[in-house]
Design a protein around this motif. Structure first.
Motif, PDB file in Angstrom:
ATOM      1  N   ILE A 272       0.839  -1.205   0.000  1.00  0.00           N
ATOM      2  CA  ILE A 272       0.000   0.000   0.000  1.00  0.00           C
ATOM      3  C   ILE A 272       0.873   1.254   0.000  1.00  0.00           C
ATOM      4  CG2 ILE A 272      -1.634   1.353   1.368  1.00  0.00           C
ATOM      5  CD1 ILE A 272      -2.868  -1.320   2.284  1.00  0.00           C
ATOM      6  N   LEU A 273       1.896   1.276   0.862  1.00  0.00           N
ATOM      7  CA  LEU A 273       2.787   2.436   0.922  1.00  0.00           C
ATOM      8  C   LEU A 273       3.540   2.615  -0.397  1.00  0.00           C
ATOM      9  CD1 LEU A 273       4.396   2.484   4.484  1.00  0.00           C
ATOM     10  CD2 LEU A 273       2.639   3.963   3.558  1.00  0.00           C
ATOM     11  N   TRP A 274       3.998   1.512  -0.975  1.00  0.00           N
ATOM     12  CA  TRP A 274       4.703   1.601  -2.255  1.00  0.00           C
ATOM     13  C   TRP A 274       3.776   2.131  -3.344  1.00  0.00           C
ATOM     14  CZ3 TRP A 274       7.015  -4.009  -1.748  1.00  0.00           C
ATOM     15  CH2 TRP A 274       7.999  -3.999  -0.747  1.00  0.00           C
ATOM     16  N   PHE A 275       2.535   1.666  -3.332  1.00  0.00           N
ATOM     17  CA  PHE A 275       1.568   2.105  -4.337  1.00  0.00           C
ATOM     18  C   PHE A 275       1.257   3.593  -4.167  1.00  0.00           C
ATOM     19  CE2 PHE A 275      -2.903   2.544  -5.803  1.00  0.00           C
ATOM     20  CZ  PHE A 275      -2.693   2.256  -7.152  1.00  0.00           C
ATOM     21  N   ILE A 276       1.080   4.043  -2.924  1.00  0.00           N
ATOM     22  CA  ILE A 276       0.826   5.463  -2.670  1.00  0.00           C
ATOM     23  C   ILE A 276       2.024   6.299  -3.117  1.00  0.00           C
ATOM     24  CG2 ILE A 276       0.458   7.195  -0.864  1.00  0.00           C
ATOM     25  CD1 ILE A 276      -1.143   5.103   0.676  1.00  0.00           C
ATOM     26  N   SER A 277       3.231   5.784  -2.895  1.00  0.00           N
ATOM     27  CA  SER A 277       4.438   6.497  -3.336  1.00  0.00           C
ATOM     28  C   SER A 277       4.442   6.653  -4.851  1.00  0.00           C
ATOM     29  CB  SER A 277       5.686   5.742  -2.880  1.00  0.00           C
ATOM     30  OG  SER A 277       5.739   5.637  -1.472  1.00  0.00           O
ATOM     31  N   MET A 278       4.058   5.600  -5.565  1.00  0.00           N
ATOM     32  CA  MET A 278       3.985   5.691  -7.018  1.00  0.00           C
ATOM     33  C   MET A 278       2.945   6.722  -7.453  1.00  0.00           C
ATOM     34  SD  MET A 278       4.239   1.650  -8.064  1.00  0.00           S
ATOM     35  CE  MET A 278       3.989   2.012  -9.798  1.00  0.00           C
ATOM     36  N   LEU A 279       1.790   6.714  -6.802  1.00  0.00           N
ATOM     37  CA  LEU A 279       0.750   7.698  -7.137  1.00  0.00           C
ATOM     38  C   LEU A 279       1.229   9.121  -6.847  1.00  0.00           C
ATOM     39  CD1 LEU A 279      -2.533   5.987  -5.847  1.00  0.00           C
ATOM     40  CD2 LEU A 279      -1.690   6.150  -8.196  1.00  0.00           C
ATOM     41  N   THR A 280       2.000   9.279  -5.781  1.00  0.00           N
ATOM     42  CA  THR A 280       2.523  10.612  -5.438  1.00  0.00           C
ATOM     43  C   THR A 280       3.480  11.110  -6.511  1.00  0.00           C
ATOM     44  OG1 THR A 280       2.340  10.078  -3.078  1.00  0.00           O
ATOM     45  CG2 THR A 280       3.721  11.951  -3.670  1.00  0.00           C
ATOM     46  N   VAL A 281       4.341  10.223  -6.983  1.00  0.00           N
ATOM     47  CA  VAL A 281       5.259  10.604  -8.060  1.00  0.00           C
ATOM     48  C   VAL A 281       4.478  10.985  -9.312  1.00  0.00           C
ATOM     49  CG1 VAL A 281       7.089   9.785  -9.590  1.00  0.00           C
ATOM     50  CG2 VAL A 281       7.156   9.221  -7.162  1.00  0.00           C
ATOM     51  N   ILE A 282       3.446  10.197  -9.641  1.00  0.00           N
ATOM     52  CA  ILE A 282       2.601  10.526 -10.799  1.00  0.00           C
ATOM     53  C   ILE A 282       1.931  11.876 -10.603  1.00  0.00           C
ATOM     54  CG2 ILE A 282       0.548   9.822 -12.094  1.00  0.00           C
ATOM     55  CD1 ILE A 282       1.320   6.924 -11.507  1.00  0.00           C
ATOM     56  N   PHE A 283       1.499  12.154  -9.372  1.00  0.00           N
ATOM     57  CA  PHE A 283       0.873  13.454  -9.076  1.00  0.00           C
ATOM     58  C   PHE A 283       1.859  14.594  -9.264  1.00  0.00           C
ATOM     59  CE2 PHE A 283      -0.035  16.802  -5.935  1.00  0.00           C
ATOM     60  CZ  PHE A 283      -1.283  17.200  -6.393  1.00  0.00           C
ATOM     61  N   PHE A 284       3.096  14.410  -8.812  1.00  0.00           N
ATOM     62  CA  PHE A 284       4.131  15.425  -9.027  1.00  0.00           C
ATOM     63  C   PHE A 284       4.293  15.724 -10.518  1.00  0.00           C
ATOM     64  CE2 PHE A 284       6.632  14.342  -4.897  1.00  0.00           C
ATOM     65  CZ  PHE A 284       5.719  15.094  -4.178  1.00  0.00           C
ATOM     66  N   ILE A 285       4.353  14.649 -11.316  1.00  0.00           N
ATOM     67  CA  ILE A 285       4.535  14.818 -12.759  1.00  0.00           C
ATOM     68  C   ILE A 285       3.354  15.559 -13.358  1.00  0.00           C
ATOM     69  CG2 ILE A 285       4.783  13.597 -14.950  1.00  0.00           C
ATOM     70  CD1 ILE A 285       6.156  11.325 -13.386  1.00  0.00           C
ATOM     71  N   ALA A 286       2.130  15.119 -13.009  1.00  0.00           N
ATOM     72  CA  ALA A 286       0.930  15.742 -13.578  1.00  0.00           C
ATOM     73  C   ALA A 286       0.798  17.198 -13.147  1.00  0.00           C
ATOM     74  CB  ALA A 286      -0.304  14.948 -13.150  1.00  0.00           C
ATOM     75  N   LYS A 287       1.122  17.473 -11.881  1.00  0.00           N
ATOM     76  CA  LYS A 287       0.984  18.832 -11.360  1.00  0.00           C
ATOM     77  C   LYS A 287       1.980  19.783 -12.017  1.00  0.00           C
ATOM     78  CE  LYS A 287      -1.127  21.485  -8.327  1.00  0.00           C
ATOM     79  NZ  LYS A 287      -2.587  21.705  -8.373  1.00  0.00           N
TER      80      LYS A 287
END
Length: 579
Positions: A272-287
């Motif tokens: 779960i933590l690894w998946f959230i970390s991946m989503l956070t990186v994707i959010f950084f890119i999108a933002k």
């Protein structure tokens, strides 16, 4: 292959009997039941020809035992796994290799990864194929490690040169990722901790957690200039804190001997933590994509490169078939991380170009703003000078002229006083006109710089203090701030000659060159000279300021034989023709 789930601690004999009636078959040699709470048994038929080797291409099986079958009786022939020292393996290779006896009726493999995800790629190849495979595999290992070391050394050099700590986190990230790949390939157990079986089970989750911890820091800094606070620092720090707690659990805990429920919960929490970390990186890119598209694309491609191979690894576990399954399962993680690190390295270079352009643009905007402020200030000063000049010339000058006429008429009978008063008032009027002219020549906007310079030179020659020569070949009209600035520079230079130079002649030349985009002003005198490096007078400071304001440069050559001052004003485009 036939497979059998061991739900009741089967003995080898019991497993051999159950295989006779087992109908669960795996055809492509890749068995992946996913998370399993129990052991598994695998039966494989052996080739009829001699000289074959069995390869179980997963170096992370906790316990593996291989039994030969003769008359359906299992005999233990090989025992190894992560819970045993590395020397228990048949070959000096992370995978499990077993030479298949010629006279066996089959092989029975006992796999124990209870409480974890089970993946068992099984192949049978000849000794010649095995030697070629191992040789190619070592070449792949060498290329991977060599390139990762090169990227690390390159960024060490960039860090020492640029003093940007993002390179430290990049080096730590690729180092942690490389260690994860090394652990995943089993090379860590083979070369680094061969006598520490407990670390063989911890290494992959430890380095995986560390990699996610570092990629979050790297991403937040990647999309933020050095002088600003990292992107979404508060949320990132909370997530990183949870990852650190998870890391400590993996390092100091012993998941391998923990209860299956605790093991499942720990691994689920990690996923779960690894998946959230991946989503956070994707959010950084999108933002950041809209504002900084070029560098966001590098991070996106780096992230996608690793994600694509991750997806292929997951798909390979669902028995899609083909030789690519074994290749992706073996080398996909290494290729993905190698592509990620390489693209990201180029992204860091592009990041410098982007932020350099951003800083240059900000600096240019600041310069433009300062220039606009200076323009407004100079314009306000010129407008105030013009107003004062008109007031003096038209108001006070006219009044003094009226007084002169009136006094002349009233003193007709007193010729001596009449002549004296006429002289005094005439001088006062002339001085007043000179002051008004110095403030702002009234006719400058209408008649231009050439006319005003000719009038100024004539006025100085009329004073009989020194002879002034003018050579002016300007044929165009320029914006009023430029003409007014040049006029004031000339006036200030002539006044400095009068005050300091003790000269008898002054030569003023002004001309256009290079398609009327440059104006050159040359002022020379035959005075006593001065030291241009030590002079700090207000007059020279004003001249330097005006030259800088006009975007020009000044050169001074002065000695005991006189002074030459050259001023070049550049960037003058599209001037209007003189009226």
């Amino acid at each position: 292959m036939k497979v059998l789930e061991d739900k009741g601690k089967l003995t080898p004999d019991q497993a051999a009997l159950q295989f006779q009636n087992s109908k669960r078959i795996v055809e492509n040699g890749f068995f992946n039941p996913g998370f399993s709470a129990n052991k598994w048994w695998i039966f494989v038929e052996t080739p009829a020809a001699p000289g074959y080797f069995l390869q179980v291409a997963n170096p992370h099986i906790n316990e593996i035992r291989i039994y030969t079958l003769k008359n359906n009786q299992p005999v233990l022939a090989f025992e190894s796994g992560d819970y045993f020292p590395f020397k228990k393996r048949f070959l000096d290779d992370p995978d499990y290799w077993f030479p298949i006896p010629f006279n066996t009726e089959g092989l029975m493999i006992e796999i124990d990864k209870s409480g974890e995800s089970v993946e068992v790629p099984v192949r049978m190849i000849t000794q010649k194929e095995m030697i070629g495979y191992l040789s190619n595999q070592k070449l792949v290992y060498g290329i991977f490690l060599g390139w990762m070391i090169f990227l690390a050394l390159l960024n060490i050099f960039l860090w020492t040169s640029l003093k940007d700590n993002i390179h430290v986190f990049y080096i730590l990230f690729i180092g942690s990722s490389a260690l994860w790949v090394i652990a995943n390939w089993g090379l860590g157990f083979q070369f680094i901790w061969p006598n520490a079986p407990q670390w063989a089970s911890k290494a992959r989750p430890v380095f995986s957690t560390t990699s996610f911890l570092l990629i979050l820091e790297l991403a937040s800094r990647y999309f933020t200039p050095d002088e600003k606070k990292p992107l979404y620092k508060g949320f990132t720090r909370v997530l990183q804190t949870l990852l650190i707690v998870l890391l400590l659990v993996f390092v100091f805990g012993n998941i391998t001997i923990a209860d299956q429920l605790i093991r499942l919960l720990t691994l689920s929490f990690a996923n779960i933590l690894w998946f959230i970390s991946m989503l956070t990186v994707i959010f950084f890119i999108a933002k950041s994509y809209k504002k900084m598209k070029s560098i966001a694309l590098f991070f996106l491609f780096a992230f996608l490169a690793q994600s694509v191979f991750g997806i292929l690894i997951i798909l390979s576990q669902y028995n899609l078939g083909g030789d690519w399954v074994f290749f992706i399962n073996r080398y996909g993680s290494g290729i993905g991380i190698l592509a990620n690190s390489t693209i990201l390295s180029f992204g860091l270079s592009q990041r410098y170009n982007y932020y350099k352009q951003e800083r240059e643009l900000a600096e240019q905007e600041l310069v433009n703003e300062r220039n606009q402020q200076a323009d407004r200030m100079i314009q306000a000063q010129e407008e105030e000078r013009s107003r004062l000049a008109r007031e003096l010339h038209d108001g006070l000058g006219g009044l003094l002229g009226s007084i002169r006429i009136g006094a002349f008429n009233k003193l007709k009978t007193d010729s001596a006083n009449q002549e004296w008063l006429d002289t005094q008032l005439s001088e006062a009027i002339e001085d007043l006109r000179n002051i008004a002219h110095d403030l702002m020549p009234v006719s400058l906007p209408e008649k231009g710089l050439v006319y005003i310079l000719e009038k100024t030179v004539a006025r100085w020659n009329a004073a009989n203090q020194f002879t002034t020569h003018l050579d002016c070949s300007i044929s165009k009209r320029y914006p009023l701030p430029i003409e007014a600035g040049l006029y004031r520079i000339v006036s200030e230079l002539i006044y400095n000659v009068k005050k300091h130079a003790q000269a008898t002649e002054v030569f003023i030349s002004i001309w256009e060159e290079k398609n009327q985009e440059f104006i050159t002003l040359l002022v020379e005198d035959n005075g006593i000279g001065f030291s241009s490096n030590t002079t700090t007078g207000i007059g020279l400071k004003n001249i330097r300021y005006r030259v800088a304001y006009l975007g020009g440069k000044i050169s001074i050559d002065s000695n005991s034989n006189g002074t030459s001052i050259v001023i070049e004003i550049s960037g003058l485009k599209n001037p209007s023709h003189a009226q």
